[in-house]
Design an enzyme around this catalytic site. Structure first.
Site, PDB file in Angstrom:
ATOM      1  N   HIS A  19     -14.026  36.921  11.568  1.00  0.00           N
ATOM      2  CA  HIS A  19     -13.179  38.120  11.695  1.00  0.00           C
ATOM      3  C   HIS A  19     -12.336  38.255  10.428  1.00  0.00           C
ATOM      4  O   HIS A  19     -11.270  37.657  10.301  1.00  0.00           O
ATOM      5  CB  HIS A  19     -12.282  38.012  12.932  1.00  0.00           C
ATOM      6  CG  HIS A  19     -11.621  39.301  13.313  1.00  0.00           C
ATOM      7  ND1 HIS A  19     -11.850  39.935  14.518  1.00  0.00           N
ATOM      8  CD2 HIS A  19     -10.745  40.091  12.653  1.00  0.00           C
ATOM      9  CE1 HIS A  19     -11.133  41.040  14.578  1.00  0.00           C
ATOM     10  NE2 HIS A  19     -10.452  41.152  13.448  1.00  0.00           N
ATOM     11  N   ASP A  23     -11.136  45.588   3.649  1.00  0.00           N
ATOM     12  CA  ASP A  23     -10.011  46.331   3.076  1.00  0.00           C
ATOM     13  C   ASP A  23      -8.676  45.642   3.319  1.00  0.00           C
ATOM     14  O   ASP A  23      -7.638  46.125   2.862  1.00  0.00           O
ATOM     15  CB  ASP A  23      -9.984  47.771   3.604  1.00  0.00           C
ATOM     16  CG  ASP A  23      -9.972  47.855   5.120  1.00  0.00           C
ATOM     17  OD1 ASP A  23     -10.169  46.821   5.785  1.00  0.00           O
ATOM     18  OD2 ASP A  23      -9.776  48.966   5.666  1.00  0.00           O
ATOM     19  N   GLY A 176      -8.888  49.622  14.996  1.00  0.00           N
ATOM     20  CA  GLY A 176      -7.827  50.607  14.885  1.00  0.00           C
ATOM     21  C   GLY A 176      -6.874  50.508  16.060  1.00  0.00           C
ATOM     22  O   GLY A 176      -6.912  49.555  16.842  1.00  0.00           O
ATOM     23  N   HIS A 203     -12.809  44.864  18.875  1.00  0.00           N
ATOM     24  CA  HIS A 203     -11.380  44.565  18.869  1.00  0.00           C
ATOM     25  C   HIS A 203     -10.821  44.870  20.267  1.00  0.00           C
ATOM     26  O   HIS A 203     -10.812  46.031  20.693  1.00  0.00           O
ATOM     27  CB  HIS A 203     -10.642  45.439  17.860  1.00  0.00           C
ATOM     28  CG  HIS A 203     -10.718  44.967  16.447  1.00  0.00           C
ATOM     29  ND1 HIS A 203     -11.862  45.052  15.684  1.00  0.00           N
ATOM     30  CD2 HIS A 203      -9.766  44.389  15.646  1.00  0.00           C
ATOM     31  CE1 HIS A 203     -11.621  44.571  14.479  1.00  0.00           C
ATOM     32  NE2 HIS A 203     -10.367  44.154  14.431  1.00  0.00           N
ATOM     33  N   GLU A 206      -5.765  42.639  21.609  1.00  0.00           N
ATOM     34  CA  GLU A 206      -4.856  42.287  20.517  1.00  0.00           C
ATOM     35  C   GLU A 206      -3.473  42.862  20.799  1.00  0.00           C
ATOM     36  O   GLU A 206      -2.518  42.138  21.040  1.00  0.00           O
ATOM     37  CB  GLU A 206      -5.394  42.797  19.183  1.00  0.00           C
ATOM     38  CG  GLU A 206      -4.483  42.500  17.994  1.00  0.00           C
ATOM     39  CD  GLU A 206      -4.967  43.115  16.692  1.00  0.00           C
ATOM     40  OE1 GLU A 206      -4.424  42.745  15.647  1.00  0.00           O
ATOM     41  OE2 GLU A 206      -5.879  43.978  16.724  1.00  0.00           O
ATOM     42  N   ASP A 295      -8.400  37.554   9.634  1.00  0.00           N
ATOM     43  CA  ASP A 295      -8.125  38.964   9.890  1.00  0.00           C
ATOM     44  C   ASP A 295      -7.972  39.718   8.567  1.00  0.00           C
ATOM     45  O   ASP A 295      -8.909  40.366   8.127  1.00  0.00           O
ATOM     46  CB  ASP A 295      -6.901  39.154  10.788  1.00  0.00           C
ATOM     47  CG  ASP A 295      -6.892  40.502  11.489  1.00  0.00           C
ATOM     48  OD1 ASP A 295      -7.931  41.188  11.462  1.00  0.00           O
ATOM     49  OD2 ASP A 295      -5.857  40.859  12.077  1.00  0.00           O
TER      50      ASP A 295
END
EC number: 3.5.4.4
Length: 358
Positions: A19, A23, A176, A203, A206, A295
């Site tokens: 993971h 960017d 997102g 995802h 979280e 991450d």
């Protein structure tokens, strides 16, 4: 007393990363250079050290939505083919230098088309960069193509992922803002990926709780959970330290569903105040399929070596624990089975045996 692994030793250990956001892992100097080269005007500073500190301070605001705001600048300088190739190449180089032998790096192609690149051109550029950066460095990189859960392009992005499966894309993801954007909004995309016999990680759990995890698994058939940290909400601890698992937590553990856990990032987004308080310690004790991940290396100013070293400090983990976490990750990768076995048996186990024996 057995000496715990040191950061220098951990850096030499063969590691596996599932993971990591492309960017979210740029070199600060690269952000500055690309901004100057392409006329990007938005950086808060062009001093490399100040910019690195700005990213970390901006991310560590205890809120996922605020955390995600910092990405406007990294995405902003990743809008050309050359920039994408460079960023991906440097990502592979940096991970290899940190001792990572297998990584799955994810990115959202739809965020990189502002200057006219097609989605396929974006993916081709990233894959080219990963190939160039991996060559001769003892690292294998699989690419995860991500759709933004706040947009309505997920079916198109899922088809894009499948279209590039033989060039290095290994799976599909959504990412997102989690609250208000459940996985089931993208059910058509996930069902398409399933019909194509391809891989899914989502995802979930979280910044939002058990309903997000439940939908990811039971509606969308996720094979792994990105973060998944909120599964602890379905675990009850008694005063003696015993644990009772609810039905969802028991399902996750029984099915060996991998949790892509990112302790430092979770501290920054407000899941917990310190790594020592992170649920990864409890979940590992309960034998969930826990993996350790970075991450966003730039935003959290972290490497996989750092993440593992912090777990050693927080929980007293030794070489057996680090190897267990690493093999968990390699078992859970979307790489072909026989290649996973080769990395486990020929790279990971000998590597840890040599370090533990030394």
């Amino acid at each position: 007393m057995t000496q715990l692994p040191s950061p220098d030793q951990i850096r030499r250990a063969p590691k596996v990363l599932l993971h990591d956001h492309l960017d979210g892992g740029l070199r600060p100097a690269t952000v500055v250079e690309l901004a100057e080269e392409h006329g990007y005007p938005g950086l808060p500073t062009t001093d490399v050290d100040e910019l690195a500190a700005w990213f970390t301070a901006g991310a560590a605001r205890k809120d996922l939505v605020l955390y995600l705001e910092t990405f406007q600048h990294t995405v902003g300088v990743m809008q050309t083919r050359d920039a994408l190739v460079r960023v991906a190449r440097e990502c592979a180089e940096d991970l290899a230098a940190d001792g990572v032998v297998y990584a799955e790096v994810r990115f959202a192609p739809e965020l990189h088309i502002e200057q006219g690149l097609s989605l396929d051109e974006v993916v081709d550029a990233v894959l080219e960069g990963f190939r160039a950066g991996s060559q001769g460095r003892g690292i294998t990189i699989g690419t995860l193509v991500t759709a933004m859960r706040t947009a309505a392009n997920s079916r198109e992005i899922a088809e894009l992922a499948v279209r590039h499966r033989d060039q290095g894309v290994v799976g599909f993801d959504i990412a997102g803002k989690e609250a208000g954007y459940p996985p089931s909004r993208h059910l058509d995309a996930f069902q398409y990926v399933q019909r194509e016999n391809f891989h899914i990680t989502i995802h979930a759990g979280e910044a939002f709780g058990l309903p997000s995890i439940w939908e990811a698994l039971q509606w969308c058939n996720a094979e792994r959970l990105g973060h998944g940290v909120r599964i602890v909400d379905d675990i009850t601890l008694d005063p003696e330290g015993g644990a009772t698992l609810g039905r969802l937590a028991a399902f996750v553990r029984d099915r060996r569903i991998p949790l892509e856990m990112c302790p430092t990032s979770n501290v920054h987004t407000g899941v917990c105040d310190t790594v020592a308080e992170h649920p990864i310690g409890l979940l590992k004790d309960l034998k969930f399929r826990v993996t350790v991940n970075t991450d966003n290396r730039l935003m959290s100013d972290v490497t996989l070596t750092d993440e593992l070293a912090r777990l050693v400090d927080a929980f007293g983990y030794g070489w057996d624990d680090l190897q267990w976490l690493t093999i968990n990750a390699m078992k859970s990768a979307f790489w072909p089975f026989e290649k996973r076995l080769r990395i486990i048996n020929e790279v990971i186990k000998p590597g840890y045996a040599a370090l533990a024996g030394g």
